[in-house]
Write a protein that holds these residues in place. Structure first.
Motif, PDB file in Angstrom:
ATOM      1  N   HIS A 142      41.526  46.773  64.214  1.00 49.97           N
ATOM      2  CA  HIS A 142      42.471  46.903  63.102  1.00 49.97           C
ATOM      3  C   HIS A 142      41.838  46.379  61.804  1.00 49.97           C
ATOM      4  O   HIS A 142      41.998  46.992  60.747  1.00 49.97           O
ATOM      5  CB  HIS A 142      43.747  46.114  63.412  1.00 49.97           C
ATOM      6  CG  HIS A 142      44.794  46.300  62.370  1.00 49.97           C
ATOM      7  ND1 HIS A 142      45.521  47.471  62.238  1.00 49.97           N
ATOM      8  CD2 HIS A 142      45.224  45.488  61.365  1.00 49.97           C
ATOM      9  CE1 HIS A 142      46.337  47.369  61.227  1.00 49.97           C
ATOM     10  NE2 HIS A 142      46.176  46.171  60.671  1.00 49.97           N
ATOM     11  N   GLU A 143      41.140  45.269  61.932  1.00 50.50           N
ATOM     12  CA  GLU A 143      40.462  44.741  60.737  1.00 50.50           C
ATOM     13  C   GLU A 143      39.509  45.791  60.166  1.00 50.50           C
ATOM     14  O   GLU A 143      39.429  46.005  58.959  1.00 50.50           O
ATOM     15  CB  GLU A 143      39.693  43.469  61.080  1.00 50.50           C
ATOM     16  CG  GLU A 143      39.078  42.840  59.838  1.00 50.50           C
ATOM     17  CD  GLU A 143      38.184  41.660  60.158  1.00 50.50           C
ATOM     18  OE1 GLU A 143      37.902  41.419  61.344  1.00 50.50           O
ATOM     19  OE2 GLU A 143      37.755  40.998  59.208  1.00 50.50           O
ATOM     20  N   LYS A 144      38.819  46.474  61.083  1.00 49.81           N
ATOM     21  CA  LYS A 144      37.876  47.498  60.609  1.00 49.81           C
ATOM     22  C   LYS A 144      38.604  48.645  59.908  1.00 49.81           C
ATOM     23  O   LYS A 144      38.124  49.176  58.902  1.00 49.81           O
ATOM     24  CB  LYS A 144      37.069  48.029  61.792  1.00 49.81           C
ATOM     25  CG  LYS A 144      35.862  48.791  61.358  1.00 49.81           C
ATOM     26  CD  LYS A 144      35.094  49.303  62.518  1.00 49.81           C
ATOM     27  CE  LYS A 144      34.133  50.356  62.035  1.00 49.81           C
ATOM     28  NZ  LYS A 144      33.572  51.111  63.129  1.00 49.81           N
ATOM     29  N   ARG A 145      39.793  48.986  60.426  1.00 53.70           N
ATOM     30  CA  ARG A 145      40.578  50.045  59.769  1.00 53.70           C
ATOM     31  C   ARG A 145      40.947  49.619  58.345  1.00 53.70           C
ATOM     32  O   ARG A 145      40.833  50.398  57.397  1.00 53.70           O
ATOM     33  CB  ARG A 145      41.850  50.329  60.586  1.00 53.70           C
ATOM     34  CG  ARG A 145      41.649  51.384  61.677  1.00 53.70           C
ATOM     35  CD  ARG A 145      42.987  51.911  62.173  1.00 53.70           C
ATOM     36  NE  ARG A 145      43.796  50.899  62.819  1.00 53.70           N
ATOM     37  CZ  ARG A 145      43.643  50.497  64.082  1.00 53.70           C
ATOM     38  NH1 ARG A 145      42.711  51.065  64.834  1.00 53.70           N
ATOM     39  NH2 ARG A 145      44.414  49.548  64.592  1.00 53.70           N
ATOM     40  N   VAL A 146      41.397  48.366  58.238  1.00 50.88           N
ATOM     41  CA  VAL A 146      41.768  47.874  56.905  1.00 50.88           C
ATOM     42  C   VAL A 146      40.549  47.852  55.984  1.00 50.88           C
ATOM     43  O   VAL A 146      40.607  48.311  54.828  1.00 50.88           O
ATOM     44  CB  VAL A 146      42.395  46.458  57.011  1.00 50.88           C
ATOM     45  CG1 VAL A 146      42.624  45.884  55.612  1.00 50.88           C
ATOM     46  CG2 VAL A 146      43.683  46.501  57.791  1.00 50.88           C
ATOM     47  N   LEU A 147      39.473  47.359  56.509  1.00 53.32           N
ATOM     48  CA  LEU A 147      38.253  47.264  55.681  1.00 53.32           C
ATOM     49  C   LEU A 147      37.768  48.641  55.262  1.00 53.32           C
ATOM     50  O   LEU A 147      37.334  48.844  54.120  1.00 53.32           O
ATOM     51  CB  LEU A 147      37.147  46.534  56.454  1.00 53.32           C
ATOM     52  CG  LEU A 147      37.353  45.045  56.688  1.00 53.32           C
ATOM     53  CD1 LEU A 147      36.279  44.487  57.602  1.00 53.32           C
ATOM     54  CD2 LEU A 147      37.336  44.290  55.350  1.00 53.32           C
ATOM     55  N   THR A 148      37.842  49.581  56.181  1.00 53.64           N
ATOM     56  CA  THR A 148      37.406  50.950  55.859  1.00 53.64           C
ATOM     57  C   THR A 148      38.280  51.534  54.758  1.00 53.64           C
ATOM     58  O   THR A 148      37.792  52.169  53.817  1.00 53.64           O
ATOM     59  CB  THR A 148      37.456  51.834  57.113  1.00 53.64           C
ATOM     60  OG1 THR A 148      36.712  51.203  58.143  1.00 53.64           O
ATOM     61  CG2 THR A 148      36.887  53.210  56.833  1.00 53.64           C
ATOM     62  N   ALA A 149      39.590  51.281  54.896  1.00 53.43           N
ATOM     63  CA  ALA A 149      40.492  51.778  53.858  1.00 53.43           C
ATOM     64  C   ALA A 149      40.164  51.133  52.516  1.00 53.43           C
ATOM     65  O   ALA A 149      40.154  51.814  51.471  1.00 53.43           O
ATOM     66  CB  ALA A 149      41.928  51.463  54.259  1.00 53.43           C
ATOM     67  N   LEU A 150      39.881  49.856  52.555  1.00 53.59           N
ATOM     68  CA  LEU A 150      39.513  49.177  51.297  1.00 53.59           C
ATOM     69  C   LEU A 150      38.193  49.728  50.751  1.00 53.59           C
ATOM     70  O   LEU A 150      38.020  49.873  49.543  1.00 53.59           O
ATOM     71  CB  LEU A 150      39.374  47.666  51.545  1.00 53.59           C
ATOM     72  CG  LEU A 150      40.667  46.903  51.770  1.00 53.59           C
ATOM     73  CD1 LEU A 150      40.378  45.481  52.207  1.00 53.59           C
ATOM     74  CD2 LEU A 150      41.501  46.895  50.483  1.00 53.59           C
ATOM     75  N   ALA A 151      37.277  50.033  51.658  1.00 53.06           N
ATOM     76  CA  ALA A 151      35.975  50.549  51.220  1.00 53.06           C
ATOM     77  C   ALA A 151      36.121  51.869  50.490  1.00 53.06           C
ATOM     78  O   ALA A 151      35.386  52.163  49.548  1.00 53.06           O
ATOM     79  CB  ALA A 151      35.053  50.709  52.425  1.00 53.06           C
TER      80      ALA A 151
END
Lengths: 316, 678
Positions: A294-303
């Motif tokens: 989930h953290e990666k999903r959030v980070l990807t969205a932020l990226a």
């Protein structure tokens, strides 16, 4: 599809580039000095030395060309990386013919800084080299090719060849400083303890009740139901973890960058504290959740904030 | 091969490269002895693996600076040539770097300083040994560089197969050498000659013993030397293997009982030295005096009539040489050079002559003050009542040749070497025989003088070579109406050179190599280049002469310019050094910002706990709702961005942040909110 300017630029780009090293500059200065000395004095021994020095320059070009020719490179990318932090990028280098010496492998036309070093590559034996690279800023990163550079044979010149190798990488926002605690969990609480849904968790046993139409049949306690001759549902306490939905309202520029960095840092901090974190940014919403995925999903969205998102989701 | 072995190998190769470069300089014979001793010691210490200057950076640089001051002081006072001083200083720098900590940068410094030595040696030496040193330097330096490059920017303690690397670099070195020769052949020879350095004596020095005096009792070891000192092409070519002729060098007419000397008066330097009018039937000799000759006296087959077309050869090229006639004594070069080329004209027979000048006659008849009376008695006994000077001369010559022995072993001659030779030892070398014959002739009233030069000439190819061992002394006697006639009382066996056969072969090999070196490298010229290209384009039509060299004029070293350039280089280096140090020592701007922040926090009595960073402190203040917490958060974030996030902190923003923090931390704002360490 590359634009015509980019294609023209690629077409105009020389197949090899040559750069003089620091030692090479001194060498060239000495060569010119000795050449002037030879011309001035007519001393044949100086001409002889000059001849050797010039021959070494030519030879450097020939041997360095041999070193970087016939080299194949395969790139092994990580799932993602944070801006401003070194991350490993691996290259598999294979020499199809002959040997190669003193190779430096790095990304071409990319903001990634860092390189890997291979002293020797034998024919047909792949060598894997790790390059610790740093991406300066977040966002999707397009990788077009790999620069293969050699200082061989004498370290006077640095010859580079670019092997075209298209790929992509997502650079997460820099893990910056997050100090301000987010607003109270209540304010951002996504779960609703006032509804009966808080009894649909997987925690301590709260009791049994009759299964209502439309409820999940998987929660039926079959033994008790058989004994009571009616379908009874098990109610368990739900573990209520604080939930936060972080929002990014900034649209562009440095403010957006800072917001992304801070949100990424806050996400990490909240997840480490056991909270569930969601994201609301530029009209896109990610429901609160937890775990590395989930953290990666959030980070990807932020990226991807502020960039064109690829088709079919965030993945590059 | 592991890292330690690789490093050891690389350093050894590097030190050998430096030693080869210094050998090229040292073989020129121009280096001060103390510099050679220092370099040799440094090389040995480095080869043993010790790097004593690794931790003595400043001290070692100061010592080097002091040595530089000494060297250039000597150059300024004229005790040392400026080029020699510069090369000596480069040698000391090389030695200094060899003993420094072994780092890739040090390797490059050693090799680049060694390259300077090689260039300096080219200006100091023209010997064939230079080629060997250059070759060794090239091989060692290239291998060192190759190994250093494969090692990479950071040395890694992992095994690395060196054989393929060395093989590849060795092939490269061989190609570089071949390419170097090609460049050498084809690079246009255009000389500006703005500041050419004058020639210096070669390492092996003079070997002919051609001096301005002949002292009896000197050693005869020169007769065993096979070194070639002169080469000559004769026209017409006699076509014999052994020439067996006299090469006249210098005349000595004054004898004091111990030594002979000349008494001629030098004339003005000229490009043509005519001793007698040219007459039909002269033999033309194209003579080349090699560096081993180390004398400026011209030689020519007896009797030389004139010398012309002289060229002085040096490492700076060739230039027209002027000649000085010292009447009755010799012809010598006024122009300095390592070697000379000229043309001599000789008449083989007796030259018609009138009467001898009175002064010259008086000198040619003068006897030493304390001449042993037995000498005159001997002459009287041998000559008898014969009144014909020519007949008397032949009788005396024959008597000496038949009754006295030839030897190079000389011992116990005392104050009267002539009497000792004639009556006691009854054996000697050519100088004794010549002296005895000349004095005996004088006691009979026949003017005579001793001649120093060479006897012989061995055919090698199209030319005749004269060796150092061919050095000889004989006599010329004046016969009225016939002029000076040649007499030689030395037994035939003692006239030519007497080298050891094996040594002679070795020397011949060396000489042929040296000749090739000189012809193909040192004296290679634009004309040779044109000839080379012409031969490539079309087959040679005929034999090319070796004497066609362009004339060039030499200059002197412009001391001021060299000194100015040196000062400019030193100044540039100092500025660069200062700037680079200043830049290297300057702290990161964000670090100085952090220091300022810490100072303000300290002033407000906000102490950080052990190991607490700015971030933790900021969070602590936030949790305690300190009035400065919000500002400190901003400050912290900007510090982290500026230090690690590639977002520089402009001075205006820096000032604003610090000002804001100071305001928030002021006692008025932060009273009752003091967070002490917990």
């Amino acid at each position: 599809m590359a634009s015509w300017r980019e294609r023209l630029r690629q077409w105009m780009k020389p197949p090899r580039t040559l750069k003089v090293t620091r030692a090479g500059r001194t060498y060239l200065v000495l060569t010119v000095g000795i050449g002037l000395g030879a011309l001035n004095t007519g001393n044949n021994l100086l001409y002889l030395v000059l001849g050797f020095l010039l021959a070494v320059i030519v030879l450097s070009g020939v041997l360095s060309e041999r070193a970087i020719r016939d080299v194949r490179v395969r790139r092994l990318l990580p799932d993602g990386a944070f801006a401003g932090e070194p991350f490993p990028l691996r290259y598999e280098v294979t020499r199809t013919r002959g040997q190669a010496f003193a190779l430096e492998v790095s990304e071409a036309d990319s903001a990634l800084k860092g390189s890997g070093w291979i002293p020797y590559v034998a024919q047909g034996r792949p060598e894997v080299v790790r390059a610790d690279v740093v991406a300066p800023r977040r966002g999707p990163l397009k990788l077009t090719g790999v620069r293969i550079t050699t200082l061989f044979p004498f370290g006077l010149f640095e010859k580079t060849r670019t092997a075209l190798l298209a790929d992509g990488l997502v650079i997460f926002p820099r893990r910056g400083f997050s100090c301000e605690p987010p607003g109270s969990a209540d304010a951002l609480h996504q779960g609703d303890s006032s509804t009966g849904r808080h009894r649909d968790g997987a925690g301590d046993l709260l009791g049994l009740r009759e299964l209502e139409p439309g409820e999940d049949a998987r929660r039926v306690h079959w033994k008790k139901s058989a004994a009571a001759a009616q379908l009874l549902k098990v109610e368990r306490e739900r573990e209520d973890r604080p939930q936060y939905t972080l929002s990014v309202t900034e649209r562009e520029g440095d403010a957006l960058e800072r917001a992304c960095e801070e949100t990424a840092a806050l996400t990490r901090r909240l997840l480490e504290d056991g909270a569930e974190v969601g994201l609301l940014a530029h009209g896109r919403k990610i429901r609160p959740g937890s775990g590395p995925g989930h953290e990666k999903r959030v980070l990807t969205a932020l990226a991807f904030l502020g960039f064109d998102e690829p088709r079919g989701g965030h993945a590059p | 091969m592991n890292l330690a072995s690789r490093r050891k190998l690389r350093l050894r190769l590097r030190d050998l490269a430096a030693a080869s470069a210094y050998a090229a300089v040292a073989l020129s014979g121009a280096m001060p002895v103390w510099v050679s001793v220092l370099f040799a010691l440094s090389f040995i210490v480095a080869l043993l693996g010790f790097r004593p200057l690794a931790g003595l950076r400043t001290g070692a640089v100061l010592v080097l600076l002091a040595l530089a001051v000494i060297l250039f002081g000597l150059a300024f006072r004229g005790a040392l040539n400026l080029v020699v001083a510069a090369v000596a200083f480069a040698s000391l720098v090389t030695a200094h770097r060899m003993l420094a900590a072994p780092e890739p940068a040090t390797d490059r410094q050693v090799l680049l300083a060694s390259l300077l030595l090689i260039a300096g040696a080219a200006a100091l030496s023209g010997e064939i040994w230079y080629a060997a040193c250059l070759l060794a330097f090239g091989v060692f330096a290239c291998l060192t560089l190759g190994l250093g490059v494969v090692e990479g920017p950071v040395e890694r303690d992992e095994d690395l197969p060196l054989r393929p690397v060395l093989r590849q670099v060795s092939v490269g070195v061989a190609l570089a050498l071949a390419g170097g020769v090609a460049f050498f052949i084809l690079f246009p020879r255009i000389s500006w000659n703005v500041a050419a350095r004058r020639a210096t004596p070669p390492l092996l020095g003079g070997t002919t013993g051609m001096t301005d005096r002949v002292r009896l009792g000197g050693g005869g070891s020169i007769k065993t030397s096979a070194r070639v000192v002169a080469r000559a092409t004769l026209d017409p070519d006699p076509g014999v293997d052994h020439l067996e002729r006299y090469w006249v060098g210098r005349h000595f007419d004054t004898f004091d009982g111990q030594e002979w000397r000349g008494s001629g008066v030098p004339g003005a330097p000229k490009v043509y030295a005519g001793l007698s009018p040219l007459i039909p039937g002269t033999q033309v000799q194209r003579i080349e005096l090699l560096p081993a000759y180390e004398s400026r006296t011209l030689i020519g087959l007896a009797q030389p009539l004139a010398f012309s077309q002289a060229q002085a050869l040096s490492t700076a090229g060739s230039t027209t040489a002027l000649m000085v006639i010292v009447k009755g004594e010799e012809v010598h070069f006024a122009t300095p050079g390592n070697a000379y080329r000229y043309v001599a004209f000789t008449f083989g027979g007796d030259i018609p002559a009138g009467r001898l000048d009175e002064d010259e006659r008086a000198r040619a008849l003068a006897l030493p003050e304390h001449l042993d009376p037995r000498v005159a008695q001997l002459a009287e006994r041998v000559a008898g009542t014969d009144g014909d000077p020519r007949s008397v001369a032949r009788k005396l010559e024959g008597w000496l040749k038949n009754n006295l022995g030839y030897t190079l072993e000389l011992a116990g001659e005392g104050d009267a070497p002539l009497s000792h030779f004639l009556f006691d030892r009854r054996a000697g070398h050519c100088e004794h025989f010549a002296t005895a014959l000349a004095v005996l002739l004088r006691t009979r009233g026949i003017p005579s003088r001793v001649v120093g030069g060479f006897f012989g000439g061995e055919r090698v190819g199209e030319r005749y070579v004269v060796r150092a061992g061919d050095a000889h002394a004989w006599v010329e006697a004046w016969i009225d109406g016939r002029g000076w006639i040649t007499l030689d009382a030395t037994p035939e066996a003692g006239r030519s050179n007497q080298p050891i056969a094996a040594l002679a072969r070795l020397i011949d090999l060396y000489e042929s190599l040296e000749e090739y070196w000189r012809k193909r490298v040192v004296d290679y010229s634009l004309i040779d280049q044109v000839g080379f290209v012409r031969d490539l384009v079309q087959p040679p039509r005929g034999q090319r002469t070796d004497d066609a060299h362009p004339e060039a004029t030499g200059g002197t070293v412009p001391f001021r310019q060299v000194l100015g350039a040196l000062a400019a280089v030193v100044l540039t280096w100092l500025v660069w050094r200062g700037l680079s140090r200043r830049l290297a020592q300057r702290p990161h701007p964000a670090t100085s910002f952090l220091t300022e922040v810490e100072r303000r926090l300290s002033r407000a009595h906000i102490a950080r706990q052990d190991g607490e960073g700015l971030e933790e402190l900021s969070r602590r203040l936030s949790s305690r709702r300190h009035p400065a917490a919000a500002t400190l958060q901003r400050v912290t974030r900007r510090y982290l961005e500026a230090r690690f996030g590639a977002r520089p902190l402009p001075s205006a923003e820096r000032r604003a942040l610090l000002h804001s923090l100071e305001r928030e931390l002021s006692p008025r704002n932060s009273r009752a909110q003091e967070p002490g360490p917990s």
